[in-house]
Write an enzyme that holds these catalytic residues in place. Sequence first.
Site, PDB file in Angstrom:
ATOM      1  N   ARG A 142       0.856  -1.183   0.000  1.00  0.00           N
ATOM      2  CA  ARG A 142       0.000   0.000   0.000  1.00  0.00           C
ATOM      3  C   ARG A 142       0.897   1.240   0.000  1.00  0.00           C
ATOM      4  NH1 ARG A 142      -2.156  -3.518   4.016  1.00  0.00           N
ATOM      5  NH2 ARG A 142      -4.237  -4.324   3.476  1.00  0.00           N
ATOM      6  N   HIS A 242      -2.642   3.856  -6.029  1.00  0.00           N
ATOM      7  CA  HIS A 242      -3.026   2.608  -5.368  1.00  0.00           C
ATOM      8  C   HIS A 242      -3.249   1.480  -6.375  1.00  0.00           C
ATOM      9  CE1 HIS A 242      -4.647   0.134  -2.131  1.00  0.00           C
ATOM     10  NE2 HIS A 242      -5.676  -0.167  -2.914  1.00  0.00           N
ATOM     11  N   ARG A 245      -0.914  -1.511  -6.781  1.00  0.00           N
ATOM     12  CA  ARG A 245      -1.100  -2.685  -5.915  1.00  0.00           C
ATOM     13  C   ARG A 245      -1.986  -3.713  -6.630  1.00  0.00           C
ATOM     14  NH1 ARG A 245      -1.338  -4.378  -0.446  1.00  0.00           N
ATOM     15  NH2 ARG A 245      -3.384  -5.070   0.324  1.00  0.00           N
ATOM     16  N   HIS A 276      -3.917  -8.631   3.439  1.00  0.00           N
ATOM     17  CA  HIS A 276      -5.371  -8.701   3.528  1.00  0.00           C
ATOM     18  C   HIS A 276      -5.763  -9.402   4.821  1.00  0.00           C
ATOM     19  CE1 HIS A 276      -6.076  -8.331  -1.105  1.00  0.00           C
ATOM     20  NE2 HIS A 276      -5.988  -7.161  -0.506  1.00  0.00           N
TER      21      HIS A 276
END
Length: 310
Positions: A142, A242, A245, A276
Amino acid sequence: MSGLRASAEEYLALRRALGFKLESHGPRLMSFVRFCEERGATVVTTDLAVGWATSTASDHEAYQARRLDVVRIFARHLQPLDPATEVPPADVLDRRQWRIPPYLYSPQEITALMSAAGQLRPAMRAATWRTLIGLLAVTGMRQGEACRLGRDDVDLNAETITVEDSKFGKSRLVFLHPTAAAALRVYARVREETFPQAEAGTFLVNSLGWPLDRRNTPHTFAVLVTAAGITAPPGQRAPRLHDLRHVFTVATMLDWYRDGADVQARLPVLSTWLGHIDPKSTYWYLSAVPELLALAAARLEPASREQAAS
């Protein structure tokens, strides 16, 4: 101070003492408290909770349901102390997720972004942005994690990165390809030559030697997207930092499918790599990316035919 405000502050202090960051949860709960105070309410009710959750610019119920969860969790804590508290039902708002498809940069577009970053001035800013884009593209980190990386978190001898206390309070180890480690070594030398006396403890620094401010990164990245000649298809969200990613995640899964690997068995590993909270966040890519969906369907077809024949 109202009794409801005092209860909310005590609740937040308790959860923070237990290690929860509550970076968005806390401000949202206090927003709900202000909502109640403005209406002279002293007790949490379902009507108040739903009214606050839906009093937002977004009309998407999944987002509103997440706002409502902030009140639900607080109300469950508060109800034993104040029996008049109502805990809103979990199904009062539709929480089905609707996620905007990511922009998937091609390798050529990533190269163009890095080239555009190399034109930034001063030279340290260019080096940092080239490194940031490359790092996100090859690790799937991230952007906030990359901006917060401490110098001790990047072990260029072991060619690993330690991501400490990230989203959901999770930490993980990220392994670097030798070429990525080599690029980071070059950046570290440039940084040390530019700022012999360290101004910041972060690995990536801005043009003044201080940590990158992730709140400013969207503006600079938008400039790079334009300079690289990248445009989103009509009706699709503008490319974001982002999305690098997402590119990493999709590329990894595509490689697995093309190599004939057991993707289902490997998904938990990828989930852990990405940080995650569980594999269902990673499974989303199977339906969000047409090419992945097609490969998954093709993998299932032989099994279906075998079952039909038996």
